[in-house]
Design an enzyme around this catalytic site. Structure first.
Site, PDB file in Angstrom:
ATOM      1  N   PRO A   1       0.787  -1.228  -0.215  1.00 59.46           N
ATOM      2  CA  PRO A   1       0.009  -0.108   0.158  1.00 59.46           C
ATOM      3  C   PRO A   1       0.800   1.193   0.020  1.00 59.46           C
ATOM      4  CG  PRO A   1      -0.558  -1.454   1.720  1.00 59.46           C
ATOM      5  CD  PRO A   1       0.576  -2.046   0.956  1.00 59.46           C
ATOM      6  N   GLU A   2       0.350   2.211  -0.818  1.00 53.44           N
ATOM      7  CA  GLU A   2       1.308   3.576  -0.777  1.00 53.44           C
ATOM      8  C   GLU A   2       0.170   4.516  -0.356  1.00 53.44           C
ATOM      9  OE1 GLU A   2       4.091   4.146  -3.826  1.00 53.44           O
ATOM     10  OE2 GLU A   2       3.929   2.077  -4.617  1.00 53.44           O
TER      11      GLU A   2
ATOM     12  N   LYS B   1       1.609   7.234   5.232  1.00 49.52           N
ATOM     13  CA  LYS B   1       0.926   6.083   5.229  1.00 49.52           C
ATOM     14  C   LYS B   1       0.309   5.515   6.496  1.00 49.52           C
ATOM     15  CE  LYS B   1       4.442   4.585   2.170  1.00 49.52           C
ATOM     16  NZ  LYS B   1       5.745   3.667   1.666  1.00 49.52           N
TER      17      LYS B   1
ATOM     18  N   ARG C   1      12.158  -4.411  -1.265  1.00 55.58           N
ATOM     19  CA  ARG C   1      12.519  -2.980  -1.953  1.00 55.58           C
ATOM     20  C   ARG C   1      13.194  -3.263  -3.350  1.00 55.58           C
ATOM     21  NH1 ARG C   1       9.467   0.358   0.759  1.00 55.58           N
ATOM     22  NH2 ARG C   1       9.937   0.876   2.871  1.00 55.58           N
TER      23      ARG C   1
END
Ligand code: ZN
Length: 284
Positions: free
Chosen positions: A2-3, A55, A263
Site C-alpha cells: 500500500p502506498e 501512510k 524493496r
C-alpha cells in the site's frame, strides 16, 4: 505494497461511512489496543473523523483518542454492512469497529496503537513525517528536506517518509522512469527545477489513483496505473517488469534489490541516466 494513495482512499471511505457514528462494538486482537479498550472502552464513543497522514490511517474518537494504524506490506481496512460476508478469513482480523450501519475491519494490521489527541503532533511516527503529497503539500518544505539529503541516491530519498510522505516502491520506480533519472542519481545532482517537476508528477500520479470504486470495500488490488493505458497489462512503465522491453525504447528493464528484500528497484538503463551525465549532454 500500500502506498499513500491507498491509505488516502481507505481513510476517505472510512470517514464517509463512519464519521458521526457511535461505536457499538470494538474488538482488538492486538494486546495494547485491547488493554486501552478495557481501561477506557471504545464502544459508546463517536467516531469524529478518519484521515490519512502519509501512510498512517488516523481514526479520531470522541474523548480525545486517536487510533493510528499502519498497513505495512499486507494490511488493509475493509468496510461491510452488518451480516455481509467478509472477503478475508476471520483469523486475519486484527481490529473490528461496529456501528449501527457498518462494520469496519482491519485485516493483517500489526502496527496500531491508541494515542491521545493532544499528543498526536508530538507523536514520533506522525510528527516526523515530511510534507504529505496527498495533503496540503508544500514543495518548499519538501525541497528544504531534500537539500538535507546531500549525496544520498534518489531511490532512497523518494521512499524516506521524513522527506516527503506518501510514496512507496511502485511509485518510486515509476516516477524515476518518467523523470528520466537513474535510481543512483545523487539527490544533490538533481536541479531544483527537476525536483519541482518530480514533485508535481508524484502528486498527479497519486491523485490519479485516488478514485472511488463501485464498492465500499477498500483493499489493495494492484490496479495502480501510471501509463494512462487502460489495458491492465500496460498499466505501469517499469515496476515489476524486469527483463521485459522498455515501453519507450525497447531496452531490457533492469531490476535490483535495494536494502531489505522487499524493496526492488526497476529502471530502463537507456532512458534513465545519471543527472550529471544528462545535464552535461544538455549543455553540449
Ligand atoms: Zn527505455
Amino acid at each position: 505494497m500500500p502506498e499513500g494513495d491507498t491509505i488516502y482512499r481507505t481513510a476517505r471511505t472510512l470517514h464517509r461511512a463512519l464519521a458521526g457514528q457511535t461505536v457499538t462494538r470494538f474488538v482488538a486482537e492486538l494486546a495494547p489496543l485491547a488493554q486501552v479498550d478495557r481501561a477506557e472502552p471504545i464502544a459508546g464513543r463517536t467516531i469524529e473523523r478518519v484521515e490519512a497522514a502519509g501512510k498512517h490511517c488516523l481514526m479520531t474518537f470522541s474523548g480525545g483518542l486517536v487510533l493510528r494504524s499502519h498497513m505495512r506490506m499486507n494490511g488493509s481496512w475493509h468496510i461491510y454492512r452488518p451480516g455481509e460476508k467478509w472477503q478475508m478469513p476471520a483469523r486475519a482480523m486484527r481490529i473490528l469497529i461496529e456501528t449501527a450501519d457498518w462494520v469496519a475491519i482491519a485485516f493483517n494490521v500489526y502496527v496500531a496503537e491508541f494515542v491521545d489527541t493532544a499528543d498526536l503532533d508530538r507523536h514520533r511516527p506522525v510528527a516526523t513525517l515530511g510534507p504529505d503529497l496527498l495533503g496540503d503539500f508544500d514543495p518548499d518544505r519538501a525541497l528544504a528536506r531534500i537539500r538535507d539529503q546531500g549525496d544520498r541516491p534518489v531511490h532512497e530519498v523518494l521512499l524516506d517518509q521524513r522527506v516527503m510522505a506518501g510514496l512507496g516502491n511502485v511509485y518510486k520506480s515509476e516516477i524515476l522512469f518518467l523523470s528520466k533519472l537513474h535510481p543512483d542519481t545523487q539527490a544533490s545532482a538533481v536541479t531544483e527545477i527537476a525536483w519541482r517537476e518530480l514533485m508535481t508528477l508524484a502528486q498527479s500520479l497519486l491523485r490519479g489513483n485516488v478514485v472511488d470504486g463501485a464498492s465500499g470495500i477498500v483493499t489493495y488490488r494492484g490496479l495502480r496505473r501510471t501509463t494512462g493505458r487502460m489495458n491492465p497489462e500496460d498499466r505501469l512503465w517499469v515496476y515489476s517488469r524486469g527483463g521485459q522491453p522498455c515501453r519507450k525504447c525497447g531496452t531490457t528493464i533492469a531490476s535490483r534489490k535495494d536494502g531489505d528484500a522487499a524493496r526492488v528497484t526497476y529502471w530502463c538503463p537507456s532512458c534513465q541516466l545519471l543527472a550529471t551525465v544528462r545535464e552535461h549532454e544538455e549543455t553540449k
